[in-house]
Design an enzyme around this catalytic site. Sequence first.
Site, mmCIF file in Angstrom:
data_model
loop_
_atom_site.group_PDB
_atom_site.id
_atom_site.type_symbol
_atom_site.label_atom_id
_atom_site.label_comp_id
_atom_site.label_asym_id
_atom_site.label_seq_id
_atom_site.Cartn_x
_atom_site.Cartn_y
_atom_site.Cartn_z
ATOM 1 N N TYR A 32 0.833 -1.200 0.000
ATOM 2 C CA TYR A 32 0.000 0.000 0.000
ATOM 3 C C TYR A 32 0.868 1.250 0.000
ATOM 4 O O TYR A 32 2.045 1.211 0.337
ATOM 5 C CB TYR A 32 -0.982 0.006 1.182
ATOM 6 C CG TYR A 32 -0.339 0.295 2.527
ATOM 7 C CD1 TYR A 32 -0.239 1.609 3.005
ATOM 8 C CD2 TYR A 32 0.158 -0.720 3.323
ATOM 9 C CE1 TYR A 32 0.353 1.878 4.229
ATOM 10 C CE2 TYR A 32 0.745 -0.468 4.544
ATOM 11 C CZ TYR A 32 0.833 0.841 4.999
ATOM 12 O OH TYR A 32 1.421 1.104 6.218
ATOM 13 N N CYS A 33 0.245 2.347 -0.401
ATOM 14 C CA CYS A 33 0.856 3.681 -0.307
ATOM 15 C C CYS A 33 -0.279 4.624 0.074
ATOM 16 O O CYS A 33 -1.197 4.221 0.783
ATOM 17 C CB CYS A 33 1.549 4.065 -1.616
ATOM 18 S SG CYS A 33 0.460 4.159 -3.058
ATOM 19 N N SER A 34 -0.247 5.849 -0.396
ATOM 20 C CA SER A 34 -1.316 6.789 -0.061
ATOM 21 C C SER A 34 -2.635 6.389 -0.708
ATOM 22 O O SER A 34 -3.669 6.314 -0.047
ATOM 23 C CB SER A 34 -0.946 8.207 -0.494
ATOM 24 O OG SER A 34 0.193 8.648 0.203
#
Length: 161
Positions: free
Chosen positions: A93-95
């Site tokens: 995941y990231c933003s």
Amino acid sequence: MKKILLLFILISSVSFGQKKLDKLLNKFNKNNVPYISVDSLASTKAILLDAREEKEFKVSHLEDAILVGFDHFEIAQTIAKLPTDKNAKIVVYCSLGIRSEIVADKLIKEGYTNVFNLYGGIFEWKNKDHQVIDTLGSNTEKVHTFNKDWSKWLKKGKKIY
């Protein structure tokens, strides 16, 4: 009647928001990594890899996530942190799910077979009322929003730039 109208407005706004997010992700992503929804991730066990930068991770992250970064991502260093079983479930995941797709794709190219990209990233996780933690392991409302333009996607929590 008012309750039905309110419910319709609420459902429509959620659907519209998701369509806008779909459009954004389709603009930047190649869709070569399968998504996993926040709801599905919340009810399953997986190795979590955070593809954001250290300053973002320090503000908050998903519990038990491993920081792998993006700007200075190193596949060999990341593989060293993973189990030898290349069928282990891994969620990156990231933003929002853009940087994480790139990192997840690199893992797939290294032979990992059960890799997913978290749809909507940490923003969607927080928007759906799930907890994030700080570097001390304490629950926090803070989420680093990468920049002010991207911050519009975070609807819940305290935006940190």
